[in-house]
Design a protein around this motif. Structure first.
Motif, short mmCIF file in Angstrom:
data_model
loop_
_atom_site.label_atom_id
_atom_site.label_comp_id
_atom_site.label_asym_id
_atom_site.label_seq_id
_atom_site.Cartn_x
_atom_site.Cartn_y
_atom_site.Cartn_z
N LYS A 1 0.87 -1.17 0.00
CA LYS A 1 0.00 0.00 0.00
C LYS A 1 0.91 1.23 0.00
O LYS A 1 2.11 1.14 0.27
N ILE A 2 0.28 2.35 -0.27
CA ILE A 2 1.04 3.60 -0.17
C ILE A 2 0.60 4.33 1.09
O ILE A 2 -0.59 4.57 1.29
N THR A 3 1.55 4.61 1.93
CA THR A 3 1.26 5.37 3.13
C THR A 3 1.88 6.74 2.98
O THR A 3 3.07 6.84 2.67
N SER A 4 1.08 7.79 3.15
CA SER A 4 1.71 9.10 3.05
C SER A 4 1.80 9.73 4.43
O SER A 4 0.95 9.52 5.29
N ILE B 1 5.31 10.85 -12.10
CA ILE B 1 5.76 10.07 -10.94
C ILE B 1 4.57 9.56 -10.15
O ILE B 1 4.58 8.42 -9.65
N GLU B 2 3.50 10.36 -10.09
CA GLU B 2 2.32 9.86 -9.37
C GLU B 2 1.72 8.66 -10.08
O GLU B 2 1.33 7.67 -9.44
N ASP B 3 1.65 8.70 -11.41
CA ASP B 3 1.18 7.54 -12.18
C ASP B 3 2.02 6.31 -11.83
O ASP B 3 1.52 5.20 -11.65
N LEU B 4 3.31 6.58 -11.75
CA LEU B 4 4.26 5.52 -11.46
C LEU B 4 3.97 4.87 -10.11
O LEU B 4 4.02 3.65 -9.97
N LEU B 5 3.63 5.71 -9.13
CA LEU B 5 3.36 5.19 -7.79
C LEU B 5 2.28 4.12 -7.83
O LEU B 5 2.39 3.07 -7.20
N PHE B 6 1.19 4.40 -8.59
CA PHE B 6 0.09 3.44 -8.67
C PHE B 6 0.56 2.11 -9.21
O PHE B 6 0.16 1.06 -8.75
N GLU B 7 1.43 2.19 -10.22
CA GLU B 7 1.89 0.95 -10.84
C GLU B 7 2.79 0.16 -9.90
O GLU B 7 2.80 -1.06 -9.91
N ILE C 1 5.08 1.37 -0.19
CA ILE C 1 5.66 2.70 -0.38
C ILE C 1 5.28 3.62 0.77
O ILE C 1 4.13 3.63 1.21
N VAL C 2 6.27 4.33 1.29
CA VAL C 2 5.99 5.37 2.27
C VAL C 2 6.45 6.69 1.65
O VAL C 2 7.60 6.80 1.22
N ILE C 3 5.53 7.65 1.57
CA ILE C 3 5.88 8.89 0.90
C ILE C 3 5.61 10.07 1.82
O ILE C 3 4.57 10.14 2.45
N VAL C 4 6.62 10.94 1.91
CA VAL C 4 6.44 12.17 2.67
C VAL C 4 6.08 13.25 1.67
O VAL C 4 6.69 13.36 0.61
N GLN D 1 -1.56 15.46 -3.70
CA GLN D 1 -0.77 14.27 -3.95
C GLN D 1 -1.11 13.18 -2.94
O GLN D 1 -1.35 12.04 -3.30
N ALA D 2 -1.17 13.57 -1.69
CA ALA D 2 -1.46 12.59 -0.65
C ALA D 2 -2.85 11.99 -0.88
O ALA D 2 -3.02 10.77 -0.81
N SER D 3 -3.83 12.84 -1.18
CA SER D 3 -5.18 12.31 -1.29
C SER D 3 -5.34 11.48 -2.56
O SER D 3 -6.06 10.49 -2.58
N ARG D 4 -4.67 11.87 -3.64
CA ARG D 4 -4.77 11.11 -4.88
C ARG D 4 -4.08 9.77 -4.79
O ARG D 4 -4.59 8.75 -5.21
N ALA D 5 -2.87 9.80 -4.24
CA ALA D 5 -2.01 8.64 -4.45
C ALA D 5 -2.01 7.62 -3.32
O ALA D 5 -1.71 6.46 -3.55
#
Lengths: 302, 299, 268
Positions: C50-53, C203-209, C216-219, C225-229
């Motif tokens: 998952k992606i955690t922001s 890069i955001e598209d990339l995150l989904f893939e 993924i942990v993203i600051v 960005q946080a809400s989308r990704a």
């Protein structure tokens, strides 16, 4: 009185003009200095080369300018300079780079603030003191280990010149390493690299231009170094391969002539301009190359 | 269960497990670099120790207040010390104004075109010319050409040529470090270039310039080769009274004593080296102190 | 899609959504710089794949926290960490844990693109090669660049300097460089802050893939960005965790007033 909204017309501010000219004149002095150096070396050397063919000078293997039958082959002096320089570089380049790596990559800020000024202090010691060190410490030490060594020997000269140029390499390389952006180190560490890998494969290659420039500058210093080699390595021009024997460098020869009673104007006196011209060309080439490397690669990263 | 944890963190599959070896190499490398650096520092200490042990016994008032002599126990460095002070004063008077003026002109006044670049290049090349070449130039121009003979002024002019590039480069760096915004603020108030430079640039750059100047002068104090070239005398049993008098200086005296075979003269040389290094140390310490002080202020 | 949300019985009173499979568990993590606290007793899990922001105003300690997850803070003098960060149940800061080996599994992408001044190929291959990779390097490089959506743009100039790439390409190269180590977790420290909007979208598209294969942990301090990704969001303020939950929850029904004010852009 004109209207107060009229802009003043351009005029010459005389005191500004004089100050500017005065400062400009001072600046000109450095250009004049260069001109004078080149003029004197070229003029006197040309004089010398009317009497001694250039080819005999550049490729002759006997340097006997002060006695009859005289011979003016500069190769032995060049060889002496080369032996000292290579020997010194052999010591100073690896040691200096390793010190730079230690100061920049490993030492704590506290240690750094102590070691760096110490190295700069080492760089500030006059060369005649290194000559003393060579004669009273290094040479006796060498002779007690290897009894075959001459009182004046090439190795002792090379060692002290190496110690002498070490701080140049260390401080300038340290500057080059510190200019490498920290983000590169972090990027490398984040890939699971050890400090050794980060240093040797990322930091040093990135700072390589600065390191090479420091190497060349230090080598140029060694080539032009005078007092330590005069005192340590002696005054025997020779093409000998042995580091135990006395040799003579270009600089030591110039000192020898100036200490003797060679009459001004004679051919023997003119030799110092010819060899000094050679010295000037060699060091200029090294320094120019060093600057070129710096300016060529400086903008690569920011 | 520390062991199982370790195995768990081990990467399997396509990677060789080489982490132990790599860590060992990294540690060895670090020790090596530290060792090498401290060896350099040790050499410095050894050099200073050696000199002190050899020379300290000769250091007394008699040594400082006697002229050189053929007899070691009678010899001293009075004329050399006085000569060095004369020399350094003259060098400072000649080289500081010219050097700072050049740096100021190059950074504040000159158009930054091709010629500017060439002059900069020329100055850094001058800084790399071996000192003995300056000696030859001094001998030809000042001693013979201008017939100033083997006088203090010949020596000071020669040395000034030698350290001018150093002073220019150091001053330029200090002047460059003055923020552009300072100049713009002054220009916006209708100041001329000189008014700006004199009232704002120079005072701000002053500590940096001073540091550079002190380091350059300390280099001049230790330089031997150019003085030998212009023929500074080694045996001077009188004190110079004006710039036209002949002279000797500390490094010349040291060179003279070191090149004699007798042990006693070597020890005398060591004594003179201690005095020379003490002078240099004081100058360097002052420079480092000023730099440190300024760095703190900037923070 | 949404993991179940259950109230957590802990010292914080707000309900916290707990992901079912966590690879990293932060337990009362406190970090200080030579005595000055930067992060205070933060606890939340990082869900697998998952992606955690991590969001919050600048200076809130989010980058510090991120850097503690692969021990990059080890290089900063005077940093101390209390509490535990558990990776599959093992303490990252345990005495016997090798931080160098650890960083192979937990990769990182930095705020500003920081490619090595080497060729594109070497940038990607360097990490695996020092770590003793024994498979086919060419394949790995290609695969990593494909994953980072950069392959098509650089395949004809693999051996040219990476410094010739645009900022966005450089950042994707840095992602490819991290992916080449096939890390379990990828940490991203404001990876788009130095990039233009188009590169950011890339890069955001990339995150989904990447999500299907990586955790993924993203600051970020970019709210959109946080809400989308991301799937989960942790909101930090002044070193304190104000709220942690699914991204939808944080952005639609925040439990804390501060969170609501921040995500609606009233401060920050």
């Amino acid at each position: 009185m004109t209207n107060k909204h009229t802009l003043e017309k351009r005029g010459i501010r005389w005191n500004e003009y004089f100050i500017r000219s005065g400062l400009g004149l001072c600046t000109l002095s450095s250009v004049v200095t260069t001109g004078v150096i080149i003029y004197i070396l070229v003029k006197e050397s040309l004089d010398f080369f009317t009497e001694v063919p250039l080819m005999d000078f550049l490729f002759g293997t006997q340097w006997v300018p002060l006695f009859e039958p005289s011979s003016y082959g500069v190769l032995p002096l060049l060889w002496g300079t080369l032996v000292i320089t290579v020997g010194a570089a052999f010591i100073a380049l690896p040691v200096g780079l390793a010190s730079a790596v230690y100061i920049s990559e490993y030492a704590s800020p506290k240690v750094r603030t102590i070691v760096k000024p110490l190295l700069e202090l080492l760089a500030g010691i006059p060369t005649v003191v290194y000559g003393y060190f060579a004669l009273t410490f290094v040479t006796p030490l060498l002779r007690s280990v290897f009894p075959g060594f001459n009182v004046f020997n090439a190795l002792s000269g090379a060692i002290v010149v190496g110690i002498m140029i070490l701080p140049t390499v260390a401080t300038l390389s340290d500057n080059a390493l510190r200019a490498v952006p920290d983000t590169l180190r972090q990027g490398a560490y984040a890939l699971g690299a050890t400090s050794f890998e980060v240093t040797t494969q990322v930091v040093v290659p990135t700072g390589l231009s600065g390191i090479m420039a420091s190497f060349l500058l230090a080598i140029s210093r060694a080539v032009g170094e005078t007092m330590a080699v005069t005192l340590a390595a002696g005054a025997t021009p020779s093409l000998s391969l042995s580091m135990q024997e006395s040799i003579q460098t270009i600089t030591a020869y110039i000192v020898q002539v100036s200490l003797g009673d060679t009459p001004a104007g004679g051919i023997a006196y003119k030799t110092i301009f010819a060899v000094a011209g050679l010295l000037f060309v060699i060091t200029l080439a090294l320094n120019t190359l060093s600057q070129w490397i710096l300016s060529r690669y400086q903008a690569e990263y920011d | 269960m520390p062991n199982s944890e370790n195995t768990n963190l081990k990467k399997t599959g396509l990677y060789k497990d080489n982490i132990q070896t790599r860590r060992r190499i990294a540690a060895l490398f670090q020790y090596f670099c530290a060792l090498v650096t401290w060896t350099g520092v040790f050499l410095l200490a050894l050099l200073l120790y050696q000199v002190s042990v050899d020379g300290i016994q000769w250091l007394d008032m008699q040594f400082l207040s006697s002229f050189p002599s053929r007899f070691p126990y009678k010899a001293g460095i009075k004329s050399a010390l006085v000569g060095t002070f004369w020399l350094i004063t003259l060098i400072a008077i000649i080289s500081i104004p010219v050097g700072v003026a050049t740096a100021l002109y190059l950074h504040e006044f000159s158009r930054k075109g091709r010629i500017h670049k060439l002059i900069q290049l020329n100055i850094s090349n001058l800084a790399g010319v071996p000192s003995i070449v300056y000696g030859i130039i001094g001998l030809t121009i000042f001693v013979r050409g201008l017939a100033l003979e083997r006088s203090l002024i010949s020596g000071a002019l020669t040395m000034s040529l030698l350290i001018l590039p150093v002073i220019i480069i150091a001053s330029r760096e200090a002047i460059q470090a003055v923020p552009m915004s300072t100049r713009h603020a002054a220009f916006a108030l209708g100041a001329t270039r000189w008014q700006t430079a004199w009232a704002h640039v120079l005072p701000t750059a002053f500590p940096g310039i001073l540091t550079g100047v002190i380091l350059a002068l300390s280099r001049a104090i230790g330089e031997t080769a150019p003085l030998i070239m212009i023929g500074a005398l080694t045996y001077v049993a009188f004190l110079p009274e004006g710039p036209m008098d002949s002279f000797t200086a500390l490094p010349i005296q040291i060179f003279n004593w070191v090149s004699r075979p007798q042990e006693e003269f070597h020890e005398l040389a060591a004594g003179a080296i201690i005095v020379l290094l003490a002078v240099l140390l004081i100058m360097n310490a002052t420079a480092i102190y000023i730099r440190h002080k300024t760095e703190q202020k900037l923070k | 899609m949404n993991p179940q949300t259950t109230p957590e019985a802990s010292d914080s009173e707000n309900p916290i959504s707990i992901p079912e499979n966590s690879v990293l568990d932060l337990q009362k993590v406190s970090i200080s710089y030579s005595g000055n606290p930067a992060v205070n007793g933060v606890s939340f899990p990082i869900a697998e794949h998952k992606i955690t922001s991590i969001i919050g105003p600048s200076g809130c300690g989010k980058s510090t926290l991120l850097r503690s997850l692969n021990r990059m803070n080890d290089f900063v003098d005077g940093v101390t960490l209390d509490g535990q960060i558990l990776y599959m149940g093992q303490d990252l800061y345990g005495n016997d844990i090798d931080p160098v080996a650890l960083r192979r599994r937990i990769g990182m992408v930095f705020q500003k693109p920081n490619p090595f001044p080497k060729s594109i190929y070497k940038n990607v291959a360097w990490g695996p090669s020092i770590n003793g990779y024994i498979g086919s390097m060419d394949e790995l490089v290609e695969q990593s660049l494909v994953q980072a959506a950069l392959w098509e743009e650089v395949k004809d100039r693999l051996h040219e300097s990476a410094l010739g790439l645009s900022g966005g390409q450089q950042q994707r190269l840095c992602i490819a460089r991290a992916l080449a180590m096939s890390p379990d977790i990828l940490l991203m420290d404001e990876p788009c802050s130095a990039l233009d909007p188009i590169s950011t979208a890339h890069i955001e598209d990339l995150l989904f893939e990447l999500k299907s294969n990586y955790t993924i942990v993203i600051v970020t301090h970019n709210m959109q960005q946080a809400s989308r990704a991301s799937d989960y969001t942790a909101f930090l303020e002044l070193g304190n965790l104000i709220e942690f939950g699914t991204t939808r929850q944080i952005f639609t029904v925040p439990q804390q007033k501060r969170t609501e004010e921040y995500v609606t852009g009233r401060f920050g």
